[in-house]
Design a protein around this motif. Structure first.
Motif, PDB file in Angstrom:
ATOM      1  N   PHE A  90       0.832  -1.205   0.000  1.00 53.95           N
ATOM      2  CA  PHE A  90       0.000   0.000   0.000  1.00 53.95           C
ATOM      3  C   PHE A  90       0.868   1.257   0.000  1.00 53.95           C
ATOM      4  N   MET A  91       2.029   1.191   0.660  1.00 51.59           N
ATOM      5  CA  MET A  91       2.939   2.335   0.657  1.00 51.59           C
ATOM      6  C   MET A  91       3.498   2.598  -0.738  1.00 51.59           C
ATOM      7  N   LEU A  92       3.663   1.536  -1.521  1.00 50.72           N
ATOM      8  CA  LEU A  92       4.144   1.704  -2.890  1.00 50.72           C
ATOM      9  C   LEU A  92       3.102   2.395  -3.773  1.00 50.72           C
ATOM     10  N   TRP A  93       1.846   2.273  -3.423  1.00 47.26           N
ATOM     11  CA  TRP A  93       0.783   2.869  -4.233  1.00 47.26           C
ATOM     12  C   TRP A  93       0.688   4.385  -4.061  1.00 47.26           C
ATOM     13  N   PHE A  94       1.058   4.885  -2.873  1.00 44.37           N
ATOM     14  CA  PHE A  94       0.869   6.307  -2.591  1.00 44.37           C
ATOM     15  C   PHE A  94       2.164   7.082  -2.807  1.00 44.37           C
ATOM     16  N   LYS A  95       2.042   8.221  -3.491  1.00 40.12           N
ATOM     17  CA  LYS A  95       3.223   9.005  -3.845  1.00 40.12           C
ATOM     18  C   LYS A  95       4.010   9.458  -2.627  1.00 40.12           C
ATOM     19  N   ARG A  96       3.327   9.820  -1.547  1.00 34.89           N
ATOM     20  CA  ARG A  96       4.005  10.344  -0.365  1.00 34.89           C
ATOM     21  C   ARG A  96       4.922   9.321   0.291  1.00 34.89           C
ATOM     22  N   THR A  97       4.570   8.059   0.204  1.00 40.11           N
ATOM     23  CA  THR A  97       5.355   7.007   0.870  1.00 40.11           C
ATOM     24  C   THR A  97       6.133   6.143  -0.117  1.00 40.11           C
ATOM     25  N   ARG A  98       5.971   6.400  -1.414  1.00 41.69           N
ATOM     26  CA  ARG A  98       6.535   5.502  -2.435  1.00 41.69           C
ATOM     27  C   ARG A  98       8.060   5.455  -2.392  1.00 41.69           C
TER      28      ARG A  98
END
Length: 455
Positions: free
Chosen positions: A217-225
């Motif tokens: 899920f972190m890979l999906w969001f730009k802020r955490t990618r």
């Protein structure tokens, strides 16, 4: 859902295919490495031809060994499929060859099951639907967003379900089976002190649990990618060096493959610009201004949208539900191995076993011990301790051989004791029961498997 809903529009919108195409070529490299591994280990000769018995998957008993020359040709075809993917020529032919030939070897013997082999087949299947269109105004190749999303979801499923499988007492409270696995790799590890350290044990136990549950899920969001990509590279490299050497070394190229899959979550323009500094020909795909009077036809990927949505829904429903089928079985499924395969239940248990078979050809004959090494190889013998159904399959093989030799009323017994995650050895089958009187329930629990003592 209306035809023009925001969801449908986003689902079918054109997106840059550059990172997907890079991953496809990388997948071709992984195929070549896997073929090299098969050949270097004499997989066909030692793994398929030498054993007198191959343990088949349920419902795939019809998959049988072909003549050695044919199987070697199929291995060569798998190698050729990797080449076709790397050069991006006759891509679909290469994918079909890979799926057919690799699946054949995969289904021949379940002792050699590996989650990443299953993942390779799924990724190749999804790539069958890869079909790009060139946007002449930018010279980019475009694909529908659903294809990129489907590849991403498949990778996230592997992570997330691997994390769910770790939510058990042994993993959280006893740090098992990691204690056993790290000890097994310590002798031949590149960094033996690291393998034997408490730091590595606790980092992999709890860091690995949270990593699997949340990294997708972190890979999906730009802020955490960006953070997720860095952590993923460190995590997979650690796994590669910790688990690719020694007795517990069965992780193979899975970490390298998962590092490559990070391309699917990376901005295509960023990757293109970085690679164009090394590969000048890629500069031709850098966007340029449209010519004023050049007509650019509209790129529409929404044709047959209902059929596409229905097929994707069925595929995802299977991928989301099938790995959870172990909840339908009785008892401790880490002990019975029911529902364990095709479920991303990676490295959640370690078993040691002591299995001996005895046969009694007739009432007049005395009981005889069987030398397993004359029938199966070490990998197959080890996996009998992993999966009690294989014990029954071996007994049935002995029964069939005795029947051919004129002993239709033979009896086969097994003394099979297994240690799960460092616990004491317990019997997995009743040593006094003639195994030839038992049958395997393919769609439910096998009550003849003795239950694991609860703590």
């Amino acid at each position: 859902m209306t035809e023009n809903s925001a969801f449908v529009q986003k689902f079918f919108k054109p997106v840059d295919s550059f990172t997907v195409e890079c991953f496809l070529r990388f997948f071709g490299v992984i195929i070549l490495i896997q073929v090299f591994s098969f050949v270097s280990h004499n997989f066909i000769e030692q793994g398929i031809i030498a054993p007198r018995l191959l343990f088949t998957y349920d419902f795939f008993e019809f998959v049988k060994p072909l003549p050695a020359a044919v199987m070697k040709l199929m291995m060569l075809l798998i190698f050729a499929s990797g080449i076709l993917l790397i050069i991006n020529k006759f891509r679909k032919i290469g994918l079909l060859i890979f799926i057919v030939c690799f699946s054949y070897f995969f289904l021949l013997e379940k002792s050699y099951y590996n989650n990443h082999f299953y993942l390779f087949i799924l990724i190749a299947f999804i790539f069958l639907f890869y079909d790009s269109v060139t946007d002449h105004s930018t010279n980019k190749k475009l694909i529908p967003y659903w294809l990129l999303l489907l590849l991403q979801i498949q990778i996230v499923i592997v992570y997330f379900y691997g994390g769910i499988a770790k939510l058990n007492h042994d993993w959280i409270f006893d740090q098992q089976p990691l204690r056993i696995l790290l000890e097994g790799t310590k002798k031949n590890a590149l960094l033996p002190d690291l393998n034997g350290s408490t730091f590595a044990l606790y980092l992999l136990t709890y860091g690995g649990l949270f990593y699997d549950l949340f990294v997708g899920f972190m890979l999906w969001f730009k802020r955490t990618r960006k953070f997720a990509i860095i952590v993923s590279i460190i995590f997979h490299l650690s796994n590669f060096f910790l688990f690719n050497f020694g007795e517990s070394s069965d992780i193979g190229g899975f970490p390298v493959f998962m590092i490559g899959s990070l391309l699917l979550f990376t901005d295509a323009e960023f990757v293109r610009n970085k690679l164009s500094q090394v590969i000048p020909s890629l500069k031709n795909t850098v966007p340029h201004k449209k010519q004023k009077h050049q007509a650019q036809p509209e790129i529409n990927f929404s044709k047959k949208r209902n059929t596409v949505l229905a097929c994707i829904s069925v595929y995802l429903a299977f991928q989301l539900l099938f790995p959870l089928r172990h909840w339908l079985y009785k008892g401790n499924t880490s002990w019975t191995a029911e529902g364990h395969r095709f479920a991303w239940r990676m490295k959640i248990h370690s078993k040691k076993s002591n299995i001996k078979f005895y046969l009694k050809p007739s009432e007049k004959d005395s009981t005889q011990a069987i030398d397993l090494s004359r029938i199966i190889n070490n990998m197959q013998e080890y996996n009998m301790g992993e999966d009690p159904v294989m014990i029954l399959q071996f007994a049935q093989f002995l029964g069939n051989e005795l029947n051919k030799s004129g002993y239709p009323n033979a009896k086969v017994f097994a003394s099979a004791k297994v240690s799960l995650n460092g616990k004491p050895f317990y019997a997995v089958v009743d040593s006094t029961v003639n195994l030839l009187t038992l049958s395997h329930n393919k769609l439910g629990s096998n009550d003849w498997i003795l239950p694991f003592p609860e703590y």
